[in-house]
Structure formats: structure tokens, C-alpha cells
Scaffold this active site. Structure first.
Site, PDB file in Angstrom:
ATOM      1  CG  ASN A 189      -1.691   1.236   1.433  1.00 60.15           C
ATOM      2  OD1 ASN A 189      -1.797   2.054   0.516  1.00 60.15           O
ATOM      3  ND2 ASN A 189      -2.251   1.426   2.626  1.00 60.15           N
ATOM      4  CD1 TRP A 190       3.279   0.791  -2.842  1.00 59.06           C
ATOM      5  CD2 TRP A 190       3.674   2.019  -4.680  1.00 59.06           C
ATOM      6  NE1 TRP A 190       4.002   0.015  -3.713  1.00 59.06           N
ATOM      7  CE2 TRP A 190       4.256   0.735  -4.856  1.00 59.06           C
ATOM      8  CE3 TRP A 190       3.794   2.949  -5.705  1.00 59.06           C
ATOM      9  CZ2 TRP A 190       4.951   0.386  -6.006  1.00 59.06           C
ATOM     10  CZ3 TRP A 190       4.480   2.591  -6.850  1.00 59.06           C
ATOM     11  CH2 TRP A 190       5.061   1.331  -7.001  1.00 59.06           C
ATOM     12  CE  LYS A 191      -0.008   3.263   4.688  1.00 59.46           C
ATOM     13  NZ  LYS A 191       0.125   3.334   6.124  1.00 59.46           N
TER      14      LYS A 191
ATOM     15  N   GLY B 230       2.502   2.071  10.869  1.00 57.07           N
ATOM     16  CA  GLY B 230       3.432   3.188  10.738  1.00 57.07           C
ATOM     17  C   GLY B 230       4.115   3.573  12.043  1.00 57.07           C
TER      18      GLY B 230
ATOM     19  CB  SER C  63       5.335  -2.047  11.974  1.00 54.54           C
ATOM     20  OG  SER C  63       4.886  -0.725  12.229  1.00 54.54           O
TER      21      SER C  63
ATOM     22  N   GLY D 273       3.024  -1.188   4.308  1.00 53.35           N
ATOM     23  CA  GLY D 273       3.068   0.247   4.027  1.00 53.35           C
ATOM     24  C   GLY D 273       4.501   0.688   3.751  1.00 53.35           C
ATOM     25  N   GLY D 274       5.148   1.233   4.768  1.00 51.19           N
ATOM     26  CA  GLY D 274       6.483   1.818   4.625  1.00 51.19           C
ATOM     27  C   GLY D 274       7.485   0.931   3.898  1.00 51.19           C
TER      28      GLY D 274
HETATM   29  P1  PGA Z   1       3.017   0.107   7.715  1.00 47.34           P
HETATM   30  O1  PGA Z   1       1.569   0.342   7.076  1.00 47.34           O
HETATM   31  O2  PGA Z   1       3.562  -1.170   7.124  1.00 47.34           O
HETATM   32  O3  PGA Z   1       3.836   1.312   7.301  1.00 47.34           O
HETATM   33  O4  PGA Z   1       2.838   0.005   9.190  1.00 47.34           O
HETATM   34  C1  PGA Z   1       0.695  -0.719   6.882  1.00 47.34           C
HETATM   35  C2  PGA Z   1      -0.586  -0.205   6.261  1.00 47.34           C
HETATM   36  O5  PGA Z   1      -0.963   0.943   6.542  1.00 47.34           O
HETATM   37  O6  PGA Z   1      -1.253  -0.915   5.500  1.00 47.34           O
END
Ligand code: PGA
Length: 249
Positions: free
Chosen positions: A9-11, A172, A212, A233-234
Site C-alpha cells: 500500500n503505497w499511500k 506506521g 510495521s 506500508g512503509g
Molecule cells: P506500515 O503500514 O507497514 O507502514 O505500518 C501498513 C498499512 O498501513 O497498510
């Protein structure tokens, strides 16, 4: 048989040229795998992402979608706009959409219905906040989220549903649920689905963990029996990290 899936998920990250560079690097470096690889760039970069991913065993997903078929909804994107450019998978219910854009489970139920009507696959996100876990209410919260957004569906709809359990306190923040906490919740979710829809639906639905996930912890989390992959995410923003997570199976 349920599928192993790793979705990025690149947001609101990556410009058009950065999107091209990242997908090309993933294509170049990825090894043969039976794990489905999904990338979810922002709307304006989806069409390019589809073009580069075609024939390379990478699925492109949208991060959101409006529930209406069309109309006067300034700034929104419909299901047919997505499918028309070859995007047939959509992430719905991410905790950031819930927190910052006030998406409720009732609204998400509508979005899910619209996506399924257009034959799209839905990656449905849900999960408790820290305050819920602190008072031991996390199982209830998750049960209500699933009930209110998904349990009106028909049994046959579930072939297009992927679940993503994402405890909000782990997104995150660098704080990950322990593999045991993930497994405990995933087993609970699967048992809930079994109660409502029966064993075949429960056994076939992929339940991803998100929050995370990093190359250092992916393997252990993915080794748990009811964890079928991750929503990242990250760590999805660097090809090497993302592929190391994919290789965690
Ligand atoms: P993260 O995000 O891996 O940066 O914690 C996960 C997500 O929001 O799907």
C-alpha cells in the site's frame, strides 16, 4: 486452497516517474514465486502501473473507491473508472480512510457491494485501536467491524474478499503485533467466518496481517498457520525490502 498474498500500500507516496522506477525494479529483481504480489499506487499512477505490470505477475490495486456508480462527487473515483483501465482489485476500509475521512462500516458495506457488483476483488482492512486492546475489547471490535461491513454478503461473494487485519496501533509506528498476537486474532477471524459462512469459506479466505511488517519480522509472522500474507506500508516503498518480505514465505 487459500493463496499467499503480499500487497504494498503505497499511500500518498511516489510520483509518476518514481512509480515507474519502483515497479520496474520489482519486475527486474523478483524471483519466481507462488505468492501473489500486489502493488497499490495512487490513482493518477494506476494506468501506468497496469501497463508495466502486465505479463509480469504483479497485480495493481487501487487504495480506495467511491460507492456510487457515478455522478456529482467532485474528486472521487468510481469502480468502472478503475476496471476500465484494468484495475480489478481495491483496498477498502484502511484505518487512515476510517480515521481521516470518516469512513464507517456502514459506508464500507456499500463500497464493498459496489466493488463486488463490478467483479472486483476487495482487500478489506479492519483492526482495533490501542485503547481497545488495552481494555481487552479487541476481539469485539474486530467482530463488529466484520459483521457490519461484510456479514450481509452471500457465501459466493467471499471468493472476491481478501481480509487484512491491521491493528491501528501497529500501523506506521514501528510497533508490530507479535506473531502470536497476529495468529491469535487471525484464528479468531477465521473461526468467526466459519460460524457465519461455514468451513469452506473460512478455509479459503486469505487473511493478511498489516502493521510495521519489515524484512526482519515477515518470515516469523508469515510462518503462523492463519496468516496468509501481509499488507505492507512503509517497507513496500523500497523494492529490496518489499521483495525480501515477499520471499518471507
Ligand atoms: P506500515 O503500514 O507497514 O507502514 O505500518 C501498513 C498499512 O498501513 O497498510
Amino acid at each position: 486452497m487459500r493463496k499467499n498474498i503480499v500487497a504494498g500500500n503505497w499511500k500518498m507516496h511516489k510520483t509518476h516517474s518514481e512509480t515507474i522506477a519502483l515497479i520496474e525494479e520489482i519486475v527486474l529483481k523478483k524471483q519466481n514465486t507462488s505468492t501473489e504480489i500486489i502493488v497499490a499506487p495512487t490513482f493518477v499512477n494506476l494506468q501506468t502501473a497496469v501497463t508495466i505490470s502486465e505479463g509480469n505477475n504483479i497485480t495493481v490495486a487501487a487504495q480506495n473507491m467511491h460507492q456510487a456508480e457515478g455522478g456529482a462527487f467532485t474528486g472521487e473515483i468510481s469502480a468502472s473508472m478503475l476496471t476500465n483501465i484494468g484495475v480489478n482489485t481495491v483496498i477498502l476500509g484502511h484505518s487512515e480512510r476510517r480515521a481521516y475521512f470518516h469512513e464507517t462500516d456502514a459506508l464500507l458495506a456499500n463500497k464493498v457491494d459496489t466493488a463486488l457488483k463490478h467483479n472486483m476483488r476487495v482487500i478489506f482492512c479492519f483492526g482495533e485501536e490501542l485503547k481497545d486492546r488495552q481494555i481487552n475489547n479487541h476481539f469485539n471490535v474486530v467482530e463488529y467491524q466484520l459483521r457490519d461491513a461484510l456479514f450481509h454478503l452471500q457465501k459466493s461473494d467471499w471468493s472476491n474478499i481478501i481480509l487484512a487485519y491491521e491493528p491501528v496501533w501497529a500501523i506506521g509506528t514501528g510497533e508490530t503485533a507479535s506473531p502470536e498476537q497476529a495468529q491469535e486474532m487471525h484464528a479468531f477471524i477465521r473461526s468467526l467466518i466459519e460460524k457465519v459462512y461455514g468451513n469452506d469459506v473460512a478455509e479459503n479466505v486469505s487473511i493478511l496481517y498489516g502493521g510495521s511488517v519489515k524484512p526482519e519480522n515477515a518470515k516469523e509472522i508469515f510462518s503462523k498457520k492463519d496468516v496468509d500474507g501481509g499488507l505492507i506500508g512503509g517497507a513496500a516503498l523500497k523494492a529490496d525490502d518489499f521483495l525480501a518480505i515477499v520471499n518471507g514465505f
